[in-house]
Design an enzyme around this catalytic site. Sequence first.
Site, PDB file in Angstrom:
ATOM      1  N   MET A  30       6.239  -0.397  -2.690  1.00  0.00           N
ATOM      2  CA  MET A  30       7.097  -0.672  -3.846  1.00  0.00           C
ATOM      3  C   MET A  30       7.343  -2.181  -3.950  1.00  0.00           C
ATOM      4  O   MET A  30       8.286  -2.630  -4.591  1.00  0.00           O
ATOM      5  CB  MET A  30       8.417   0.089  -3.723  1.00  0.00           C
ATOM      6  CG  MET A  30       8.193   1.609  -3.746  1.00  0.00           C
ATOM      7  SD  MET A  30       9.599   2.552  -4.323  1.00  0.00           S
ATOM      8  CE  MET A  30      10.803   2.121  -3.095  1.00  0.00           C
ATOM      9  N   HIS A  34       6.814  -7.367   3.226  1.00  0.00           N
ATOM     10  CA  HIS A  34       7.160  -8.058   4.471  1.00  0.00           C
ATOM     11  C   HIS A  34       6.017  -7.849   5.469  1.00  0.00           C
ATOM     12  O   HIS A  34       4.988  -7.215   5.120  1.00  0.00           O
ATOM     13  CB  HIS A  34       8.497  -7.543   5.014  1.00  0.00           C
ATOM     14  CG  HIS A  34       8.580  -6.053   5.092  1.00  0.00           C
ATOM     15  ND1 HIS A  34       7.819  -5.303   5.963  1.00  0.00           N
ATOM     16  CD2 HIS A  34       9.319  -5.161   4.377  1.00  0.00           C
ATOM     17  CE1 HIS A  34       8.100  -4.029   5.814  1.00  0.00           C
ATOM     18  NE2 HIS A  34       8.989  -3.897   4.849  1.00  0.00           N
ATOM     19  N   HIS A  37       4.295  -4.445   5.790  1.00  0.00           N
ATOM     20  CA  HIS A  37       3.270  -4.095   4.795  1.00  0.00           C
ATOM     21  C   HIS A  37       1.960  -4.818   5.107  1.00  0.00           C
ATOM     22  O   HIS A  37       0.884  -4.234   5.015  1.00  0.00           O
ATOM     23  CB  HIS A  37       3.729  -4.531   3.393  1.00  0.00           C
ATOM     24  CG  HIS A  37       4.941  -3.819   2.888  1.00  0.00           C
ATOM     25  ND1 HIS A  37       6.150  -4.440   2.703  1.00  0.00           N
ATOM     26  CD2 HIS A  37       5.128  -2.529   2.516  1.00  0.00           C
ATOM     27  CE1 HIS A  37       7.024  -3.581   2.228  1.00  0.00           C
ATOM     28  NE2 HIS A  37       6.452  -2.409   2.119  1.00  0.00           N
ATOM     29  N   GLY A 149       3.724   3.559   6.755  1.00  0.00           N
ATOM     30  CA  GLY A 149       4.357   3.035   7.961  1.00  0.00           C
ATOM     31  C   GLY A 149       5.108   4.117   8.728  1.00  0.00           C
ATOM     32  O   GLY A 149       5.676   5.048   8.135  1.00  0.00           O
ATOM     33  N   SER A 187      12.179  -3.951   6.819  1.00  0.00           N
ATOM     34  CA  SER A 187      12.393  -3.092   5.656  1.00  0.00           C
ATOM     35  C   SER A 187      12.790  -3.959   4.481  1.00  0.00           C
ATOM     36  O   SER A 187      13.505  -4.960   4.652  1.00  0.00           O
ATOM     37  CB  SER A 187      13.507  -2.089   5.957  1.00  0.00           C
ATOM     38  OG  SER A 187      13.994  -1.536   4.753  1.00  0.00           O
ATOM     39  N   SER A 188      12.350  -3.552   3.305  1.00  0.00           N
ATOM     40  CA  SER A 188      12.725  -4.305   2.103  1.00  0.00           C
ATOM     41  C   SER A 188      14.231  -4.277   1.914  1.00  0.00           C
ATOM     42  O   SER A 188      14.798  -5.149   1.258  1.00  0.00           O
ATOM     43  CB  SER A 188      12.056  -3.699   0.874  1.00  0.00           C
ATOM     44  OG  SER A 188      10.675  -3.686   1.065  1.00  0.00           O
TER      45      SER A 188
HETATM   46  O1  PAF Z   1       7.377   3.882   1.310  1.00  0.00           O
HETATM   47  C1  PAF Z   1       7.395   3.443   0.149  1.00  0.00           C
HETATM   48  O2  PAF Z   1       7.447   2.237  -0.091  1.00  0.00           O
HETATM   49  C2  PAF Z   1       7.358   4.425  -1.020  1.00  0.00           C
HETATM   50  O3  PAF Z   1       8.068   5.582  -0.732  1.00  0.00           O
HETATM   51  C3  PAF Z   1       5.922   4.772  -1.473  1.00  0.00           C
HETATM   52  C4  PAF Z   1       5.149   5.502  -0.397  1.00  0.00           C
HETATM   53  C5  PAF Z   1       5.177   3.501  -1.837  1.00  0.00           C
HETATM   54  C6  PAF Z   1       5.952   5.666  -2.713  1.00  0.00           C
HETATM   55  O4  PAF Z   1       6.597   5.038  -3.776  1.00  0.00           O
END
Ligand code: PAF
Length: 282
Positions: A30, A34, A37, A149, A187-188
């Site tokens: 989304m 960070h 990802h 993750g 985490s965001s």
């Molecule tokens: O983990 C996330 O960032 C979200 O739940 C995902 C898997 C991208 C779905 O929107």
Amino acid sequence: MIVVHTKKELDEQLAEWRQQGDHIALVPTMGNLHAGHVSLVELAREHSERAIVSIFVNPTQFGEGEDFEDYPRTLERDTRRLKQSAADLIFAPDVETMYPFGLKDATTISVPRITENFCGASRPGHFDGVTSVVARLIALVQPDTAFFGQKDYQQQLVIRHMCLDLNLPVTIMTGETVRDEDGLAMSSRNQYLTDVERANAPVLFRVLSAVGSDLQNGRRDFEALEAESISKLSDAGFDVDYFSIRRAQNLEIPDRDCDELVVLAAANLGKARLIDNTVVTI
Ligand code: PAF
């Protein structure tokens, strides 16, 4: 690295890569990226010639009163960050591309049972939103492999269940949680923490790790361990949503002989909802 927004642009690029015989990996996100990802992107490229990162703040997985409006949208910064990584393409669709019939008439995919507890109980409808958007992303990209993750432990199990149940032709892989030096899982949502809360936040991982060691050392009084941990976290200022020891494979209640456990926790610290876990293999 290419940035595309439409299905047409995505299809054109995918056709070229498929013609070359490239394996394609998808890292759904989304945004507000960070190091966690980025580590999934690096893992994706170890397994495939091409890594696609989707960036879409999915409205259907946020409940009423949650942070959908405030969720940081940082495409420019994310693009700069991914240019330094092994990503080949960012797919940043709009809501119409993801939900062509509109949000009200969108098909919902709902995984039963494993979604009932933990984040599923505290955030009703959340996992329906996650599975509905991940299924769409998989249908659009048709990746060979998709990466999630471990921090979102329940989420990756739910997605695995969906893909197996629907025979979706994709392999799901889980990347290890990336932590700051003091143990806080990246985490965001960590950016919602004040300085004082940020200094306190690693207590969550410390408590999880202590339970992990206790389990390794043979403790099997699961309920007592959970209760002790909840009180440690409450004493440290956390508002605990759940802290639970479960079977790693399916989140069912374990018996004493279970040799693969997961300790799962979610707790609020100020405005931030922190989730984390540790897997214990005995
Ligand atoms: O983990 C996330 O960032 C979200 O739940 C995902 C898997 C991208 C779905 O929107």
